[in-house]
Design a protein around this motif. Structure first.
Motif, mmCIF file in Angstrom:
data_model
loop_
_atom_site.group_PDB
_atom_site.id
_atom_site.type_symbol
_atom_site.label_atom_id
_atom_site.label_comp_id
_atom_site.label_asym_id
_atom_site.label_seq_id
_atom_site.Cartn_x
_atom_site.Cartn_y
_atom_site.Cartn_z
ATOM 1 N N ALA B 252 0.826 -1.208 0.000
ATOM 2 C CA ALA B 252 0.000 0.000 0.000
ATOM 3 C C ALA B 252 0.851 1.244 0.000
ATOM 4 C CB ALA B 252 -0.924 -0.016 1.227
ATOM 5 N N ILE B 253 1.937 1.197 0.751
ATOM 6 C CA ILE B 253 2.703 2.429 0.864
ATOM 7 C C ILE B 253 3.428 2.749 -0.438
ATOM 8 C CG2 ILE B 253 5.019 1.785 1.676
ATOM 9 C CD1 ILE B 253 4.654 3.764 3.896
ATOM 10 N N PHE B 254 3.809 1.739 -1.187
ATOM 11 C CA PHE B 254 4.481 2.037 -2.446
ATOM 12 C C PHE B 254 3.490 2.420 -3.530
ATOM 13 C CE2 PHE B 254 8.949 1.558 -1.978
ATOM 14 C CZ PHE B 254 9.133 0.736 -0.879
ATOM 15 N N GLU B 255 2.305 1.830 -3.459
ATOM 16 C CA GLU B 255 1.308 2.167 -4.480
ATOM 17 C C GLU B 255 0.696 3.520 -4.221
ATOM 18 O OE1 GLU B 255 -1.597 -0.928 -4.621
ATOM 19 O OE2 GLU B 255 -0.137 -2.374 -5.391
ATOM 20 N N GLU B 256 0.383 3.785 -2.953
ATOM 21 C CA GLU B 256 -0.321 5.025 -2.654
ATOM 22 C C GLU B 256 0.142 5.582 -1.320
ATOM 23 O OE1 GLU B 256 -4.396 4.465 -1.864
ATOM 24 O OE2 GLU B 256 -4.756 6.619 -1.662
ATOM 25 N N PRO B 257 1.298 6.205 -1.290
ATOM 26 C CA PRO B 257 1.754 6.771 -0.009
ATOM 27 C C PRO B 257 0.856 7.920 0.395
ATOM 28 C CG PRO B 257 3.215 7.415 -1.810
ATOM 29 C CD PRO B 257 2.218 6.487 -2.402
ATOM 30 N N LEU B 258 0.496 7.963 1.659
ATOM 31 C CA LEU B 258 -0.412 8.995 2.119
ATOM 32 C C LEU B 258 0.309 10.204 2.713
ATOM 33 C CD1 LEU B 258 -3.241 6.850 3.774
ATOM 34 C CD2 LEU B 258 -3.215 7.900 1.522
ATOM 35 N N HIS B 259 1.314 9.937 3.532
ATOM 36 C CA HIS B 259 1.991 11.048 4.192
ATOM 37 C C HIS B 259 2.894 11.752 3.182
ATOM 38 C CE1 HIS B 259 4.460 13.291 7.048
ATOM 39 N NE2 HIS B 259 3.638 12.939 8.018
ATOM 40 N N PRO B 260 2.908 13.097 3.176
ATOM 41 C CA PRO B 260 3.756 13.815 2.209
ATOM 42 C C PRO B 260 5.221 13.396 2.281
ATOM 43 C CG PRO B 260 2.259 15.340 3.266
ATOM 44 C CD PRO B 260 2.042 14.024 3.931
ATOM 45 N N TYR B 261 5.715 13.057 3.495
ATOM 46 C CA TYR B 261 7.108 12.625 3.592
ATOM 47 C C TYR B 261 7.301 11.311 2.850
ATOM 48 C CZ TYR B 261 11.439 10.892 5.678
ATOM 49 O OH TYR B 261 12.699 10.378 5.867
ATOM 50 N N SER B 262 6.380 10.373 3.054
ATOM 51 C CA SER B 262 6.487 9.101 2.334
ATOM 52 C C SER B 262 6.439 9.341 0.837
ATOM 53 C CB SER B 262 5.354 8.152 2.710
ATOM 54 O OG SER B 262 5.075 8.200 4.065
ATOM 55 N N GLN B 263 5.558 10.253 0.446
ATOM 56 C CA GLN B 263 5.434 10.526 -0.990
ATOM 57 C C GLN B 263 6.743 11.044 -1.565
ATOM 58 O OE1 GLN B 263 2.194 13.279 -0.793
ATOM 59 N NE2 GLN B 263 0.615 11.676 -0.891
ATOM 60 N N LEU B 264 7.325 12.017 -0.866
ATOM 61 C CA LEU B 264 8.574 12.591 -1.367
ATOM 62 C C LEU B 264 9.705 11.564 -1.321
ATOM 63 C CD1 LEU B 264 8.502 16.159 0.214
ATOM 64 C CD2 LEU B 264 8.334 15.569 -2.194
ATOM 65 N N LEU B 265 9.686 10.764 -0.264
ATOM 66 C CA LEU B 265 10.746 9.769 -0.116
ATOM 67 C C LEU B 265 10.700 8.774 -1.262
ATOM 68 C CD1 LEU B 265 12.926 9.221 1.969
ATOM 69 C CD2 LEU B 265 11.384 7.628 3.097
ATOM 70 N N ILE B 266 9.511 8.295 -1.560
ATOM 71 C CA ILE B 266 9.381 7.309 -2.624
ATOM 72 C C ILE B 266 9.692 7.941 -3.972
ATOM 73 C CG2 ILE B 266 7.684 5.877 -3.833
ATOM 74 C CD1 ILE B 266 6.568 5.228 -1.045
ATOM 75 N N ALA B 267 9.291 9.193 -4.134
ATOM 76 C CA ALA B 267 9.596 9.872 -5.399
ATOM 77 C C ALA B 267 11.091 10.062 -5.580
ATOM 78 C CB ALA B 267 8.896 11.216 -5.435
ATOM 79 N N SER B 268 11.835 10.125 -4.469
ATOM 80 C CA SER B 268 13.266 10.384 -4.601
ATOM 81 C C SER B 268 14.060 9.121 -4.894
ATOM 82 C CB SER B 268 13.800 11.022 -3.309
ATOM 83 O OG SER B 268 14.018 10.034 -2.336
ATOM 84 N N LEU B 269 13.402 7.969 -4.834
ATOM 85 C CA LEU B 269 14.140 6.728 -5.043
ATOM 86 C C LEU B 269 14.539 6.575 -6.509
ATOM 87 C CD1 LEU B 269 11.942 4.259 -3.000
ATOM 88 C CD2 LEU B 269 14.113 5.244 -2.316
ATOM 89 N N PRO B 270 15.831 6.358 -6.766
ATOM 90 C CA PRO B 270 16.245 6.181 -8.160
ATOM 91 C C PRO B 270 15.794 4.796 -8.641
ATOM 92 C CG PRO B 270 18.120 5.928 -6.707
ATOM 93 C CD PRO B 270 16.951 6.222 -5.835
ATOM 94 N N SER B 271 15.455 4.703 -9.902
ATOM 95 C CA SER B 271 15.009 3.409 -10.412
ATOM 96 C C SER B 271 16.067 2.814 -11.323
ATOM 97 C CB SER B 271 13.699 3.574 -11.183
ATOM 98 O OG SER B 271 13.975 3.809 -12.553
ATOM 99 N N LEU B 272 15.956 1.535 -11.505
ATOM 100 C CA LEU B 272 16.899 0.831 -12.365
ATOM 101 C C LEU B 272 16.300 0.610 -13.754
ATOM 102 C CD1 LEU B 272 19.717 -0.165 -11.755
ATOM 103 C CD2 LEU B 272 18.792 -2.380 -11.139
ATOM 104 N N ASP B 273 15.089 1.119 -13.956
ATOM 105 C CA ASP B 273 14.416 0.897 -15.233
ATOM 106 C C ASP B 273 14.726 1.962 -16.252
ATOM 107 O OD1 ASP B 273 11.439 -0.296 -13.572
ATOM 108 O OD2 ASP B 273 13.158 -1.372 -14.414
ATOM 109 N N LYS B 274 14.570 3.183 -15.805
ATOM 110 C CA LYS B 274 14.868 4.247 -16.757
ATOM 111 C C LYS B 274 15.414 5.448 -16.017
ATOM 112 C CE LYS B 274 10.042 5.906 -16.985
ATOM 113 N NZ LYS B 274 10.123 6.734 -15.794
ATOM 114 N N LYS B 275 16.093 6.248 -16.761
ATOM 115 C CA LYS B 275 16.707 7.420 -16.152
ATOM 116 C C LYS B 275 15.656 8.483 -15.914
ATOM 117 C CE LYS B 275 21.274 6.858 -17.971
ATOM 118 N NZ LYS B 275 22.546 7.520 -18.082
#
Lengths: 318, 336, 350
Positions: B252-275
């Motif tokens: 749930a937290i990765f699909e739909e983070p509720l807290h703004p901190y979680s949202q920003l944290l997940i958005a900041s994660l670099p991915s290995l799929d695309k730049k």
């Protein structure tokens, strides 16, 4: 003014306006600049060895300084007062067999002994620091030679060497010459311990950063490493002084010191020479022992306190 | 908290570990640093709970507090830690000592570097067992140790080795073996793999998983690697400035983070799929010494509004199984 | 054209002297030429024991190679004259991993910024120096009044690391060697610092060698990648290809072992080693360093170290699976790298 692109912000930060720095008035670390004096006082409360030790040493110095105004130090010479007097109002510390006023002897002798210790200690640590830095930082053949000398020197029984030296200079050795004799061996141990510190410090990343910032070897030694070693050097100095006082008292007690000076060690010598213990002249040997005790314990406490500063792992504070 | 009293009792009963309003403060000459400031969560048997946060978020302090290993100037100021109905915080030191390792065990951060270098692996495990009153003959002890080592995927020959002869991953597995030696109900792993390479990391995490399944124990994984959490836990708690910002099932937290901190944290994660672009979170965490009023995340929050300045949000269950501490989800308040 | 900084068949072995029983080969016959024009970003990825940290130290001249040479503008680093060395330090700078260890605890953090200004003559007066330092700090997202005049322990790891980036920016080198610059920094700040590094490359034309064990950030920031395993190059080339479709078994293992922040994506374990691999594990051999763990190991892997095979225009792998493909020498890895493209940068109007 050149246009400096905003790194870490600006167009690369999604959802952020290209303003130079986000407005964060309270979101910083404890913004209070360190309150130095308050911190020092608080620290001394938590680390009592240091102030206690300093107090003890200060009291000895005060004793000598104030005493020299109140008491005529000429009375530290033989034939000044009646011999073998127990402590009384006129002679608070009593007198010895040669008619010396023992209070005057203590007042005159304490600074002499301390002086020997300080001179020898300073030479020892001074020379030791220079050798240690040069040898550890540059390594190579120089390091091997210094290390060899120190390792061999430390295995030779120190007192033996000092005795031989003292005997050679026998004719009227002065207090300052005593200091130099003791200093001859005083640099060995400081060199070894400081070298070890420098060796480990040489590998620290901030030394490499300094090298990559264009600093030269001597600059790195003086500006980067030396300041970090101050507490350590201070502790080494105190230990060195302690050792020097011990060595000098030892030599003097054997009769190899400056005969005419009323140093603490010489007093011990006279005590033994005149068999004061057997004769029951307790005031004669009590005085130097008490002073020596305060001196050594004071030096030890200061050294303990400095150790705590020098070695962060010993610190009891957060 | 907006929960019914009976719900609460049911929750506590089915949980193997229940933490209620835990507070740990460090008392410095300049005041109290509120490292953990009111944390509440449950964990059931066999469940894996992750506590993720950045440095200073309080996650390691929680781990130490659960083991009652907080030393002065730190002090557990309040709260409850309930295991089997007993509040660990109210126990005498000797009673707690018996429970450490036997009921609740920890693989500490850098544990592999804390193995005694002059004692063989066999003796390190044996010491732990003896300390808890396990009396076995030499042969029985030997087989118990070999058994433990096998559970963590190490051969019996490891028992005779010294720590320096083992690789990082092997040492960490020895620490896990020690942690499970008394079959505890709760295992806390604090950054168990942060010093290990990514390939070894997977091996160690797999070991931990196997061990947990066999024991039916609950595992609390403390760390900062969101990727690791995504793969290794069932429920995730996001820590910020000493409190839980969000607590829910990991998917749930990765699909739909509720807290703004979680949202920003997940958005900041670099991915290995695309730049992509690099998105950080501007600003710094607040000082825990003079913690400001209101929500601790407010200064960095893109969605903050006036209520956030004065009122500290509480961890509330806004949807079944989804706990957030954010005013955006206040039922009675007015979100921006 | 002579590369600005070049490693030529560099090898580094530790131990093996009169008293050391164990000889560790940290780096083996490694060659790399780094141009400063056009500026590029290369990632060097490897785990512990891969030799990546040794490589960083060799390129910076902090340690000398056992075999081969490290050349700056064609001159061996060990024989640089005083002026040449100064020039070298102006052109090649570093960002270290540990944001605490890089600061001398005796001084304020200002010291690490003021020293290069003074030593490299970057400002004519103290006032100008101060202004330049403040400008650079602002450029990396720090507030000078909250950063200067403080001791290192009073700042967070992220702030300290950003100051080191500011230091690099201040010196304006041609090449920055970044050794794990964000591994000890919190996740939310990592992106910011990486963004700064990328901008150093794009706006200031600074080439970057990004050394790390973190494949994900390496992928995000670089154009080309070199994967090291036990001191040798396993795979090299376009980062999109190497990460998207790894050819060397070790790279495959590395890519598969990264835990993805998506609970629905599987986390791959290490595939079991092949029969030949087990043989390789049992007896020491002179073949491929990865043979003992390789699911595709063959007999030839135990016999001799594989050369680099070029698999397409921008990719090469050192693996006998590709026996038959054209071989390239260890000093030719530059051939398979994607030439960097400089994107036009839109500077914010200040």
């Amino acid at each position: 003014m050149s246009v400096t692109p905003q790194l870490g912000g600006g167009p690369l930060l999604a959802g952020e306006s290209p303003v130079v720095v986000p407005e964060l008035p309270e979101a910083s670390r404890d913004a209070v600049k360190p309150d130095r004096v308050g911190a020092v006082i608080r620290y001394l409360k938590r680390n009592p060895s240091l102030p206690i030790g300093i107090a003890m040493l200060m009291s000895l110095l005060l004793f000598s300084v104030i005493g020299s105004f109140l008491v005529d130090t000429q009375r530290a010479r033989p034939l000044s007062v009646m011999a073998i007097q127990p402590p009384s109002w006129e002679l608070p510390f009593g007198s010895d067999r040669q008619g010396r006023d023992l209070l005057a002897v203590m007042i005159a002798g304490t600074p002499l002994t301390i002086r020997i210790g300080v001179i020898a200690g300073l030479i020892g640590v001074g020379l030791g620091t220079v050798l240690a830095f040069v040898s550890a930082f540059y390594g190579g053949l120089l390091d091997t030679i210094v290390r060899g000398l120190v390792d061999i020197g430390l295995t030779v029984p120190g007192l033996l060497v000092l005795i031989i030296l003292a005997v050679t200079i026998r004719e009227g050795i002065t207090v300052n010459q005593m200091a130099l004799v003791v200093a001859c061996l005083a640099w060995l141990y400081p060199t070894r311990v400081i070298r070890a510190q420098v060796l480990s410090m040489r590998e620290r990343t901030w030394v490499q950063v300094a090298k990559l910032s264009g600093m030269t070897g001597p600059e790195i030694i003086l500006k980067e490493m030396l300041p970090n070693l101050f507490p350590y050097l201070a502790a080494a100095l105190v230990n060195s002084i302690s050792g020097a006082v011990l060595a000098s008292v030892g030599l003097e007690a054997l009769g190899l010191g400056p005969i005419e000076s009323p140093t603490l060690g010489m007093t011990v010598y006279w005590v033994q020479f005149n068999a004061a213990l057997i004769n029951g002249w307790w005031w004669w040997w009590t005085a130097p022992i008490v002073v020596l005790f305060i001196l050594f314990v004071g030096l030890f406490m200061v050294s303990l306190g400095l150790d705590e500063i020098a070695n962060p792992r010993l610190r009891k504070t957060v | 908290m907006a929960i019914q009293a009976s719900d609460e009792r049911t929750r506590v009963r089915s949980a193997v570990l229940a933490v209620r309003d835990l507070r740990v403060y460090y008392h410095t000459p300049r005041g109290a640093v509120r490292a953990v400031d009111g944390v509440t969560f449950d964990i059931k048997a066999g469940e894996r709970l992750g506590l993720v946060g950045e440095s200073g978020s309080g996650k390691t302090t929680i781990a130490l507090a659960l083991m009652r290993l907080i030393r002065p100037p730190g002090r557990i100021e309040g709260g409850e830690v309930l295991v089997d109905g007993t509040d660990l915080l109210r126990l005498a030191e000797e009673q707690m000592r018996q429970r450490r390792l036997a009921v609740i065990a920890m693989v500490a951060q850098g544990a592999m570097n804390s193995l005694n270098p002059v004692i063989r692996v066999r003796d390190q495990i044996a010491d732990a067992l003896k300390d808890h009153g396990v009396r076995l003959s030499k042969a029985e002890l030997g087989s118990r140790i070999a058994d433990l080592l096998q559970h963590v995927g190490l051969g019996p020959h490891v028992a005779d080795m010294f720590p320096h002869e083992l690789s990082g991953g092997m040492k960490q597995r020895v620490c896990i073996a020690i942690a499970i030696s008394m079959q505890p109900k709760v295992i806390i792993a604090d950054e168990p793999t942060s010093a290990l390479d990514v390939v070894v990391q997977r091996q160690v995490m797999e070991t931990l998983r196997n061990v947990q399944l066999e024991l039916g124990a609950a595992v609390i994984l403390v760390g900062h690697d969101m990727g690791l959490m995504a793969q290794a836990v069932d429920r995730l708690g996001v820590m910020y400035a000493g409190t839980l910002a969000e607590l829910c099932e990991v998917r749930a937290i990765f699909e739909e983070p509720l807290h703004p901190y979680s949202q920003l944290l997940i958005a900041s994660l670099p991915s290995l799929d695309k730049k992509g672009v690099f998105q950080g979170i501007p600003g710094l965490p607040p000082s825990l010494l003079n913690k400001p009023k209101g929500c601790p995340f407010r200064p960095r929050c893109p969605k903050a509004f006036d209520k956030c300045v004065d009122v500290e949000p509480l961890l509330t269950e806004v949807k079944p199984g989804r706990w957030v501490s954010c005013h955006l989800y206040d039922v009675d308040g007015v979100p921006a | 054209m002579t590369a600005l900084l070049e490693a030529k068949n560099v090898g580094k072995t530790f131990g093996g002297g009169l008293f050391d029983k164990v000889r560790t080969v940290a780096l083996r016959d490694f060659s790399l030429g780094i141009e400063s024009e056009p500026p590029s970003i290369l990632a060097v990825v490897g785990e512990s024991g891969s030799g990546k940290t040794t490589l960083a130290r060799l390129l910076l001249g902090l340690v000398g190679p056992t075999t081969g040479q490290v050349l700056y503008r064609g001159t061996d680093l060990r024989s640089l004259s005083g002026t040449q060395r100064k020039q070298f330090l102006r052109d090649v700078q570093v960002i270290f991993q540990d944001p605490y260890e890089v600061y001398n605890p005796f001084y304020y953090v200002d010291h690490v910024l003021e020293t290069p200004v003074q030593k490299f003559g970057l400002a004519a007066s103290r006032a100008e120096a101060r202004e330049k330092i403040e400008e650079t700090l602002r450029a990396v997202g720090l507030r000078p009044d909250e950063t200067l005049g403080r001791y290192p322990h009073q700042l967070s790891g992220g702030q300290r690391q950003r100051i080191m980036v500011a230091r690099a920016l201040l010196i304006r080198p041609r090449i920055i060697i970044a050794d794990e610059p964000v591994s000890m920094v919190d996740a939310s700040l990592r992106a910011t610092i990486l963004g700064s590094l990328r901008e150093l490359n794009q706006a200031f034309g600074i080439s970057l060698i990004y050394i790390t064990h973190d494949l994900t950030t390496a992928y995000q920031i670089s154009e080309n990648i070199v994967v090291l395993y036990r001191g040798s190059v396993a795979e090299v080339g376009d980062v999109e290809k190497v990460v998207g479709d790894p050819k060397h078994p070790y790279t495959r293992l590395l890519v598969g072992s990264v835990p993805l922040p998506d609970p629905d994506k599987a986390w791959h374990g290490e595939p079991p080693p092949s029969e030949e691999a087990r043989k390789a594990a049992a007896v020491p051999h002179d073949g491929c360093a990865f043979a003992a763990r390789c699911p595709d190991a063959m007999q030839i892997c135990r016999e001799e170290r594989p050369p680099l095979y070029q698999l397409d225009e921008h990719r090469a792998a050192a693996c006998y699976l590709y026996l038959g493909q054209p071989e390239i020498g260890a000093d030719e890895i530059g051939k398979v790298m994607v030439p960097p493209t400089r994107e036009p940068v839109s500077l914010p109007v200040s």
